[in-house]
Write a protein that holds these residues in place. Sequence first.
Motif, mmCIF file in Angstrom:
data_model
loop_
_atom_site.group_PDB
_atom_site.id
_atom_site.type_symbol
_atom_site.label_atom_id
_atom_site.label_comp_id
_atom_site.label_asym_id
_atom_site.label_seq_id
_atom_site.Cartn_x
_atom_site.Cartn_y
_atom_site.Cartn_z
ATOM 1 N N LEU A 113 39.736 21.351 39.330
ATOM 2 C CA LEU A 113 40.708 21.921 40.673
ATOM 3 C C LEU A 113 40.112 20.702 41.316
ATOM 4 N N GLU A 114 41.085 19.494 42.132
ATOM 5 C CA GLU A 114 40.358 19.165 43.272
ATOM 6 C C GLU A 114 39.083 18.141 42.883
ATOM 7 N N PHE A 115 38.028 17.591 41.896
ATOM 8 C CA PHE A 115 37.035 17.394 41.635
ATOM 9 C C PHE A 115 37.202 16.999 39.212
ATOM 10 N N ALA A 116 37.167 15.248 40.145
ATOM 11 C CA ALA A 116 37.031 14.759 38.173
ATOM 12 C C ALA A 116 35.643 14.961 37.471
ATOM 13 N N VAL A 117 35.505 14.560 35.964
ATOM 14 C CA VAL A 117 34.451 14.306 35.596
ATOM 15 C C VAL A 117 34.073 12.789 35.492
ATOM 16 N N PRO A 118 32.680 12.795 36.635
ATOM 17 C CA PRO A 118 32.650 10.658 36.522
ATOM 18 C C PRO A 118 32.759 10.074 35.016
ATOM 19 N N GLU A 119 33.454 9.618 34.940
ATOM 20 C CA GLU A 119 33.362 8.699 33.987
ATOM 21 C C GLU A 119 34.112 8.930 33.123
ATOM 22 N N ALA A 120 35.033 10.132 32.647
ATOM 23 C CA ALA A 120 35.545 10.746 31.409
ATOM 24 C C ALA A 120 36.900 10.366 32.081
ATOM 25 N N VAL A 121 38.318 10.126 31.224
ATOM 26 C CA VAL A 121 39.405 10.252 31.262
ATOM 27 C C VAL A 121 40.060 11.286 30.841
ATOM 28 N N PRO A 122 40.835 12.268 31.758
ATOM 29 C CA PRO A 122 41.717 12.900 31.655
ATOM 30 C C PRO A 122 43.013 13.418 30.777
ATOM 31 N N VAL A 123 43.127 13.970 30.170
ATOM 32 C CA VAL A 123 44.258 13.625 29.374
ATOM 33 C C VAL A 123 45.584 13.640 30.478
ATOM 34 N N ALA A 155 50.652 18.760 47.115
ATOM 35 C CA ALA A 155 50.270 18.478 48.003
ATOM 36 C C ALA A 155 48.936 18.551 48.365
ATOM 37 N N GLY A 156 48.753 17.973 49.655
ATOM 38 C CA GLY A 156 47.758 17.413 50.410
ATOM 39 C C GLY A 156 46.432 16.451 49.910
ATOM 40 N N ASP A 157 47.170 15.218 48.903
ATOM 41 C CA ASP A 157 46.274 14.975 47.946
ATOM 42 C C ASP A 157 45.434 15.810 47.377
ATOM 43 N N ARG A 158 46.074 17.044 46.474
ATOM 44 C CA ARG A 158 44.842 17.295 45.985
ATOM 45 C C ARG A 158 45.099 17.579 44.129
ATOM 46 N N THR A 159 44.208 17.406 43.546
ATOM 47 C CA THR A 159 44.772 16.990 42.065
ATOM 48 C C THR A 159 43.981 17.866 40.860
ATOM 49 N N VAL A 160 44.983 18.409 40.110
ATOM 50 C CA VAL A 160 44.314 19.261 38.798
ATOM 51 C C VAL A 160 44.079 18.697 37.475
ATOM 52 N N TRP A 161 42.663 18.578 37.317
ATOM 53 C CA TRP A 161 42.468 17.674 35.765
ATOM 54 C C TRP A 161 42.124 18.887 34.966
#
Length: 267
Positions: A212-222, A228-234
């Motif tokens: 939740l919220e934070f992506a893995v640098p240089e990794a492409v999610p499936v 809401a609130g511009d949050r992202t599940v990766w």
Amino acid sequence: MKSLPWPLPALLAWGAAWLLSLVLGRYLPALWALLLACALPVAASPWAVGWWRRALLAAGFPLALLLSDAAPVAGWVWLAPLALLLLVYPLGAWRDAPLFPTPRGALSALGAAAPLPVGARLLDAGCGLGDGLIALRQAYPEAHFEGIERSRLLQWLCAWRCPWAYVRRGDIWEADWASYALVYLFQRPESMARALAKAQTEMEDGTWLVSLEFAVPEAVPVATLKLAGDRTVWLYRIERRDIRHANSRQLAAEPTAGHRARGYFGR
């Protein structure tokens, strides 16, 4: 300051402001001494990572002054909040995430994006008070849920809130993730590369790492789920390590065509 584990930067800034107020109080009027001392953590706040840490670093010392003026107490009483902080947030967990709960309904679409079989084992790594486990249960009502939390107090509270889950005390980085079909984290940006490396080393092919919220640098999610609130599940699906390792060995050894055929079909 950015390299120091949180909340050490805030404690250092507040302690420096307190010492500065004592020193300046000998040479300046009390009001000026306090104003200059309060300016110190405010000036240091831009070096903190994240807006909420900057706000907390800047406002912590003035807020403590207001509270102490409103209700003066013995100096040793101020050690109680520090003791509570250490109980909730042990020193060993300072490099992991702060105590931020998973928003209600944040993982409601996860079951469709990352389908799992009935009875699959799910881990909330750093489960805190259990909001992540509750959100996971909404997405996978027939799964088996586990949580791991370093703080003994939070582990007790999470187990009380989530009696249907197995919640244990431990270090998420020392725990074995091999038996889980999905590992969920709400950590820090600095932790995500380490989390994916651990998942790729220990978890089975086709399993999931969800952040939740934070992506893995240089990794492409499936896939990603926008909240809401511009949050992202990766969502990251663990790759087939046997194929990747086999290809690495093949390139390193540069075998002949016959050897390649025997190496592939002889397994």
